[in-house]
Design a protein around this motif. Structure first.
Motif, PDB file in Angstrom:
ATOM      1  N   SER A  24       0.815  -1.217   0.000  1.00 55.52           N
ATOM      2  CA  SER A  24       0.000   0.000   0.000  1.00 55.52           C
ATOM      3  C   SER A  24       0.847   1.265   0.000  1.00 55.52           C
ATOM      4  CB  SER A  24      -0.938   0.003   1.204  1.00 55.52           C
ATOM      5  OG  SER A  24      -0.189  -0.029   2.401  1.00 55.52           O
ATOM      6  N   LYS A  25       1.881   1.277   0.844  1.00 55.24           N
ATOM      7  CA  LYS A  25       2.706   2.480   0.951  1.00 55.24           C
ATOM      8  C   LYS A  25       3.394   2.772  -0.387  1.00 55.24           C
ATOM      9  CE  LYS A  25       6.533   4.381   3.608  1.00 55.24           C
ATOM     10  NZ  LYS A  25       7.615   4.066   4.535  1.00 55.24           N
ATOM     11  N   GLN A  26       3.954   1.717  -0.977  1.00 47.88           N
ATOM     12  CA  GLN A  26       4.661   1.902  -2.247  1.00 47.88           C
ATOM     13  C   GLN A  26       3.695   2.308  -3.353  1.00 47.88           C
ATOM     14  OE1 GLN A  26       7.756   1.973  -3.212  1.00 47.88           O
ATOM     15  NE2 GLN A  26       8.610   1.586  -1.189  1.00 47.88           N
ATOM     16  N   ALA A  27       2.574   1.620  -3.428  1.00 46.79           N
ATOM     17  CA  ALA A  27       1.638   1.884  -4.516  1.00 46.79           C
ATOM     18  C   ALA A  27       1.091   3.300  -4.447  1.00 46.79           C
ATOM     19  CB  ALA A  27       0.499   0.874  -4.489  1.00 46.79           C
ATOM     20  N   LEU A  28       0.714   3.732  -3.245  1.00 47.98           N
ATOM     21  CA  LEU A  28       0.145   5.066  -3.105  1.00 47.98           C
ATOM     22  C   LEU A  28       1.212   6.144  -3.279  1.00 47.98           C
ATOM     23  CD1 LEU A  28      -2.335   4.409  -0.183  1.00 47.98           C
ATOM     24  CD2 LEU A  28      -2.908   4.874  -2.561  1.00 47.98           C
ATOM     25  N   ALA A  29       2.380   5.918  -2.693  1.00 54.26           N
ATOM     26  CA  ALA A  29       3.453   6.904  -2.832  1.00 54.26           C
ATOM     27  C   ALA A  29       3.865   7.038  -4.280  1.00 54.26           C
ATOM     28  CB  ALA A  29       4.655   6.490  -1.976  1.00 54.26           C
ATOM     29  N   GLY A  30       3.857   5.903  -4.980  1.00 55.48           N
ATOM     30  CA  GLY A  30       4.284   5.910  -6.373  1.00 55.48           C
ATOM     31  C   GLY A  30       3.169   6.215  -7.348  1.00 55.48           C
ATOM     32  N   ASN A  31       1.935   6.387  -6.830  1.00 56.73           N
ATOM     33  CA  ASN A  31       0.821   6.709  -7.699  1.00 56.73           C
ATOM     34  C   ASN A  31       0.655   5.673  -8.798  1.00 56.73           C
ATOM     35  OD1 ASN A  31      -1.336   8.353  -8.073  1.00 56.73           O
ATOM     36  ND2 ASN A  31      -0.261   9.898  -9.272  1.00 56.73           N
ATOM     37  N   ILE A  32       0.747   4.402  -8.425  1.00 54.59           N
ATOM     38  CA  ILE A  32       0.627   3.301  -9.383  1.00 54.59           C
ATOM     39  C   ILE A  32      -0.841   3.130  -9.777  1.00 54.59           C
ATOM     40  CG2 ILE A  32       0.937   0.826  -9.728  1.00 54.59           C
ATOM     41  CD1 ILE A  32       3.602   2.028  -9.502  1.00 54.59           C
ATOM     42  N   PRO A  33      -1.152   3.156 -11.054  1.00 55.63           N
ATOM     43  CA  PRO A  33      -2.544   2.937 -11.469  1.00 55.63           C
ATOM     44  C   PRO A  33      -3.022   1.543 -11.070  1.00 55.63           C
ATOM     45  CG  PRO A  33      -1.193   3.766 -13.293  1.00 55.63           C
ATOM     46  CD  PRO A  33      -0.262   3.418 -12.187  1.00 55.63           C
ATOM     47  N   SER A  34      -4.306   1.424 -10.802  1.00 59.84           N
ATOM     48  CA  SER A  34      -4.841   0.153 -10.315  1.00 59.84           C
ATOM     49  C   SER A  34      -4.758  -0.953 -11.364  1.00 59.84           C
ATOM     50  CB  SER A  34      -6.295   0.330  -9.879  1.00 59.84           C
ATOM     51  OG  SER A  34      -7.073   0.787 -10.967  1.00 59.84           O
ATOM     52  N   ASN A  35      -4.691  -0.574 -12.631  1.00 59.00           N
ATOM     53  CA  ASN A  35      -4.648  -1.596 -13.692  1.00 59.00           C
ATOM     54  C   ASN A  35      -3.243  -1.789 -14.273  1.00 59.00           C
ATOM     55  OD1 ASN A  35      -4.396   0.849 -14.943  1.00 59.00           O
ATOM     56  ND2 ASN A  35      -5.866   0.418 -16.600  1.00 59.00           N
ATOM     57  N   PHE A  36      -2.227  -1.454 -13.466  1.00 63.59           N
ATOM     58  CA  PHE A  36      -0.860  -1.431 -13.986  1.00 63.59           C
ATOM     59  C   PHE A  36      -0.441  -2.771 -14.586  1.00 63.59           C
ATOM     60  CE2 PHE A  36       3.809  -1.226 -13.770  1.00 63.59           C
ATOM     61  CZ  PHE A  36       4.008  -0.018 -14.420  1.00 63.59           C
ATOM     62  N   TYR A  37      -0.803  -3.875 -13.928  1.00 60.78           N
ATOM     63  CA  TYR A  37      -0.411  -5.200 -14.429  1.00 60.78           C
ATOM     64  C   TYR A  37      -1.581  -5.939 -15.090  1.00 60.78           C
ATOM     65  CZ  TYR A  37       4.201  -4.857 -12.300  1.00 60.78           C
ATOM     66  OH  TYR A  37       5.485  -4.476 -11.992  1.00 60.78           O
ATOM     67  N   GLU A  38      -2.617  -5.186 -15.398  1.00 60.46           N
ATOM     68  CA  GLU A  38      -3.765  -5.787 -16.061  1.00 60.46           C
ATOM     69  C   GLU A  38      -3.497  -5.857 -17.555  1.00 60.46           C
ATOM     70  OE1 GLU A  38      -8.060  -4.193 -16.214  1.00 60.46           O
ATOM     71  OE2 GLU A  38      -7.645  -4.604 -14.089  1.00 60.46           O
ATOM     72  N   LEU A  39      -3.590  -7.037 -18.132  1.00 58.11           N
ATOM     73  CA  LEU A  39      -3.287  -7.210 -19.551  1.00 58.11           C
ATOM     74  C   LEU A  39      -4.409  -8.024 -20.193  1.00 58.11           C
ATOM     75  CD1 LEU A  39      -0.774  -6.058 -20.875  1.00 58.11           C
ATOM     76  CD2 LEU A  39       0.247  -8.323 -20.818  1.00 58.11           C
ATOM     77  N   PRO A  40      -5.434  -7.350 -20.717  1.00 59.15           N
ATOM     78  CA  PRO A  40      -6.547  -8.090 -21.306  1.00 59.15           C
ATOM     79  C   PRO A  40      -6.073  -9.056 -22.389  1.00 59.15           C
ATOM     80  CG  PRO A  40      -7.047  -5.739 -21.169  1.00 59.15           C
ATOM     81  CD  PRO A  40      -5.599  -5.896 -20.831  1.00 59.15           C
ATOM     82  N   LYS A  41      -6.633 -10.234 -22.386  1.00 57.52           N
ATOM     83  CA  LYS A  41      -6.252 -11.255 -23.367  1.00 57.52           C
ATOM     84  C   LYS A  41      -6.593 -10.775 -24.774  1.00 57.52           C
ATOM     85  CE  LYS A  41      -6.668 -16.256 -24.088  1.00 57.52           C
ATOM     86  NZ  LYS A  41      -6.785 -16.215 -25.549  1.00 57.52           N
ATOM     87  N   PHE A  42      -5.706 -11.096 -25.721  1.00 58.52           N
ATOM     88  CA  PHE A  42      -5.927 -10.703 -27.113  1.00 58.52           C
ATOM     89  C   PHE A  42      -5.428 -11.829 -28.007  1.00 58.52           C
ATOM     90  CE2 PHE A  42      -4.351  -8.914 -31.113  1.00 58.52           C
ATOM     91  CZ  PHE A  42      -5.454  -8.196 -31.546  1.00 58.52           C
ATOM     92  N   GLY A  43      -6.221 -12.161 -29.029  1.00 58.77           N
ATOM     93  CA  GLY A  43      -5.773 -13.133 -30.027  1.00 58.77           C
ATOM     94  C   GLY A  43      -5.637 -14.541 -29.490  1.00 58.77           C
ATOM     95  N   SER A 111      13.715   5.961  -7.457  1.00 55.83           N
ATOM     96  CA  SER A 111      14.117   4.652  -6.926  1.00 55.83           C
ATOM     97  C   SER A 111      13.610   4.475  -5.505  1.00 55.83           C
ATOM     98  CB  SER A 111      15.641   4.510  -6.953  1.00 55.83           C
ATOM     99  OG  SER A 111      16.121   4.470  -8.276  1.00 55.83           O
ATOM    100  N   LYS A 112      13.633   5.554  -4.743  1.00 52.74           N
ATOM    101  CA  LYS A 112      13.122   5.480  -3.372  1.00 52.74           C
ATOM    102  C   LYS A 112      11.600   5.336  -3.360  1.00 52.74           C
ATOM    103  CE  LYS A 112      17.071   8.022  -1.563  1.00 52.74           C
ATOM    104  NZ  LYS A 112      17.627   9.341  -1.263  1.00 52.74           N
ATOM    105  N   THR A 113      10.948   5.936  -4.338  1.00 55.86           N
ATOM    106  CA  THR A 113       9.484   5.858  -4.424  1.00 55.86           C
ATOM    107  C   THR A 113       9.022   4.476  -4.860  1.00 55.86           C
ATOM    108  OG1 THR A 113       9.292   8.204  -4.949  1.00 55.86           O
ATOM    109  CG2 THR A 113       7.441   6.798  -5.580  1.00 55.86           C
ATOM    110  N   TYR A 114       9.626   3.961  -5.934  1.00 46.53           N
ATOM    111  CA  TYR A 114       9.133   2.725  -6.543  1.00 46.53           C
ATOM    112  C   TYR A 114       9.890   1.483  -6.090  1.00 46.53           C
ATOM    113  CZ  TYR A 114       6.676   5.977  -9.571  1.00 46.53           C
ATOM    114  OH  TYR A 114       5.872   6.974 -10.035  1.00 46.53           O
ATOM    115  N   GLY A 115      11.044   1.676  -5.455  1.00 52.93           N
ATOM    116  CA  GLY A 115      11.795   0.523  -4.976  1.00 52.93           C
ATOM    117  C   GLY A 115      12.623  -0.138  -6.071  1.00 52.93           C
ATOM    118  N   LYS A 116      13.083  -1.333  -5.772  1.00 51.10           N
ATOM    119  CA  LYS A 116      13.959  -2.054  -6.705  1.00 51.10           C
ATOM    120  C   LYS A 116      13.150  -2.689  -7.838  1.00 51.10           C
ATOM    121  CE  LYS A 116      17.675  -2.911  -3.435  1.00 51.10           C
ATOM    122  NZ  LYS A 116      18.546  -3.895  -2.769  1.00 51.10           N
ATOM    123  N   VAL A 117      13.874  -3.101  -8.865  1.00 48.61           N
ATOM    124  CA  VAL A 117      13.233  -3.705 -10.035  1.00 48.61           C
ATOM    125  C   VAL A 117      13.779  -5.115 -10.235  1.00 48.61           C
ATOM    126  CG1 VAL A 117      12.753  -1.530 -11.212  1.00 48.61           C
ATOM    127  CG2 VAL A 117      14.961  -2.659 -11.565  1.00 48.61           C
ATOM    128  N   GLY A 118      13.010  -5.924 -10.964  1.00 49.58           N
ATOM    129  CA  GLY A 118      13.467  -7.263 -11.314  1.00 49.58           C
ATOM    130  C   GLY A 118      13.382  -8.236 -10.153  1.00 49.58           C
TER     131      GLY A 118
END
Length: 570
Positions: A24-43, A111-118
């Motif tokens: 919650s802290k990271q998502a709100l601080a980083g203003n991550i959209p709620s559908n960030f990892y949403e990938l509607p199926k296609f094809g 980097s402090k807002t969103y944290g590490k990657v990978g």
């Protein structure tokens, strides 16, 4: 977009149900959209792609370049866009998750807002989530997977081999893998990968009779659609890396052979043809214009995180060219709608892997812990504290490269120093501890010897001109290596638009012109010839232990000529 608590709890419930946990802290601080990892199926055909992870099993920081210069026809086109120019091209806003993922902008704070990657445990959860929505989706590994970390070097690549099998990789090609030697690569492909992972490379043949060393391509089926995955290994492996490690194999670009392989796959029923490439993006773009019948080239090598495919026209249609960044930081997802035996449409998304927003996969987490256990004490040795961001990526120099140069010059007593223009290597934030693990992220190779040689000024210029041509030759097929060699102690001017022999000028050492005839002591490392000596990590570790606190580095950058308004320079 901001979320209230109720919306956020709803999002958290949905995310948890699909195998994700948003902090919650990271998502709100980083203003991550709620559908960030949403990938509607296609094809009906889906492939996932990661590349150039450089053996990074745990989440890391990675700063994108602020210099990625295009020359000739490449000026102003992806991948040669940085910072605001990249954001503008793709329609991203500053201070967003996308801005942090794809650019160097505001790197420390973001980097402090969103944290590490990978991180492979987080990547594994993302892969599983997408496979749940797209049953049968293929996972492609573009190479540079087994090299780049201490544990990979110390286990002879085994940690990454086991991790990739657990991740569910279906098809792979290679580059730095070959620096473990031909015998080791063949052993892994013939034993560890047998029956569950295909290693493909149409352009690797034996020197004597020209026989294929690996399968040129593999045919997979998804929802009844035959899909051909053709391998294109790094074409200049014996030039960019030691030839003695792969003495009996030839590489190269081989457009004519690629065309034959594409045609053969089509003749055997392939309705989708994908090239899994480690050419580098500029080479892929040229290949796409010359070879017909390829639906997509999913590329690596140049570490370019490119949000959307480049669409390249050729004599018989068009080819999508993608590139999926590095260090496990991104996962590309390409969906095709295949009807009537042909591709009718596509959708592509390059997903940044924000480790704070993805629940790690337990099985992968357990494997990583097991792999690291014997080495933890060595990995965690504290060498020094950095007061500045340390990074490598960029055409001419990075602060970690500068640190390596400074260390070599001081420890070895050199007049000047060369460090290879490697693109791999993680980043550190100001105030972070430089551990042995972070040092190995910059230096972990099978030919790490540090050197001290006498060279004339004329020799020094010739080396720099040669490397500069590898980077800035207007014909991508002659771009044979990484970024520009990093130079310590020497000031110079560079004009990327000139021809070889005329790009480097005004070479100054300690305020005096470099004499073509005078001899200088030059430190270096990673020689492509068989040389024995102290490994580079020992040289730099000696320096770090002595200093204890690393002050901000002044980057030794060339004066650039003819680059006004080039969108590849911040």
């Amino acid at each position: 977009m901001s979320m209230n608590r109720r919306e956020f709890m709803q999002l958290l419930a949905v995310a948890s149900a699909s195998g994700f946990a948003l902090d919650s802290k990271q998502a709100l601080a980083g203003n991550i959209p709620s559908n960030f990892y949403e990938l509607p199926k296609f094809g009906n055909v889906s492939v996932m792609h990661f590349t150039d992870c450089h053996a990074q099993l745990l989440p890391i920081y990675f700063r994108e370049p602020n210099v990625n210069i295009g020359v000739g026809a490449s000026v102003g086109k992806p991948p040669h866009l940085v910072g605001e120019n990249l954001l503008k091209h793709y329609g991203f806003k500053p201070n967003t998750p996308e801005s942090h993922a794809f650019t160097y902008l505001n790197f420390e704070q973001a980097s402090k807002t969103y944290g590490k990657v990978g991180g492979f445990a987080h990547l594994a959860s993302l892969v599983k989530n997408i496979r749940a929505q797209r049953p049968g989706a293929l996972l492609l590994d573009g190479g540079d997977t087994w090299q780049g970390s201490a544990t990979s070097l110390w286990t002879n690549g085994q940690d990454m081999v086991d991790a990739c099998k657990l991740l569910g990789v279906n098809v792979m090609t290679g580059h730095w893998e070959f620096t473990f030697g031909a015998d080791r690569v063949k052993h892994i492909v013939d034993n560890d990968f047998k029956g569950n992972l295909d290693f493909v490379a149409q352009n690797i043949k034996t020197n004597d009779f020209g026989d294929q060393v690996f399968k040129p391509y593999v045919m997979k089926h998804m929802n009844g659609v035959p899909v051909a995955i053709i391998g294109q290994a790094f074409p200049y492996t014996p030039i960019a890396n030691p030839r003695y490690l792969v003495p009996d194999w030839s590489f190269g670009i081989q457009d004519d052979n690629m065309q034959k392989v594409v045609d053969e796959a089509r003749s055997k029923g392939a309705q989708v043809v994908i090239v899994l490439s480690h050419n580098g993006m500029d080479v892929d773009l040229k290949m796409a214009s010359r070879v017909t019948g390829i639906d997509a080239i999913m590329g690596g090598h140049t570490h370019d995180g490119i949000p959307a495919p480049s669409i390249i026209k050729n004599a018989k249609g068009q080819t999508l060219v993608t590139n999926a960044g590095s260090n496990g930081k991104f996962l590309g997802v390409l969906d095709f709608d295949v009807r009537g035996g042909k591709v009718q449409g596509y959708k592509y998304k390059l997903l940044p892997v924000f480790s704070n927003l993805i629940e790690p996969d337990k099985a992968m987490e357990s494997l990583i812990k097991k792999v690291r256990a014997p080495y933890e004490a060595k990995l965690n040795e504290k060498l020094a504290i950095t007061e500045d961001t340390l990074y490598r990526r960029g055409n001419f120099n990075g602060t970690f490269d500068q640190l390596i140069l400074d260390a070599m010059m001081e420890v070895k007593g050199a007049d000047l120093a060369f460090s290879p223009g490697f693109r791999w290597g993680t980043s550190l934030l100001a105030g972070d501890t430089i551990t042995m693990e972070r040092l190995m992220d910059q230096t972990a190779i099978t030919y790490p010897t540090s050197t001290l040689n006498e060279m004339t000024g004329e020799n020094v210029k010739a080396i720099m001109e040669d490397v500069c041509d590898n980077l800035f030759n207007p014909d991508p097929y002659y771009q044979q290596g990484g970024d520009m060699v990093r130079v310590g102690g020497l000031q110079y001017t560079c004009n990327p638009n000139q021809k070889i022999g005329s790009r480097i000028s005004n070479m100054m050492l300690n305020g005096k012109p470099l004499s073509p005839t005078k001899t200088y002591l030059v430190a270096g490392w990673a020689p492509v010839g068989e040389v024995k000596g102290e490994p580079i990590w020992d040289v730099v570790a000696t320096y770090l232990r002595d200093k204890k606190v690393i002050k901000p580095r002044k980057l030794n950058l060339p004066k650039l000529v003819g680059m006004d308004k080039n969108p590849g320079i911040a």
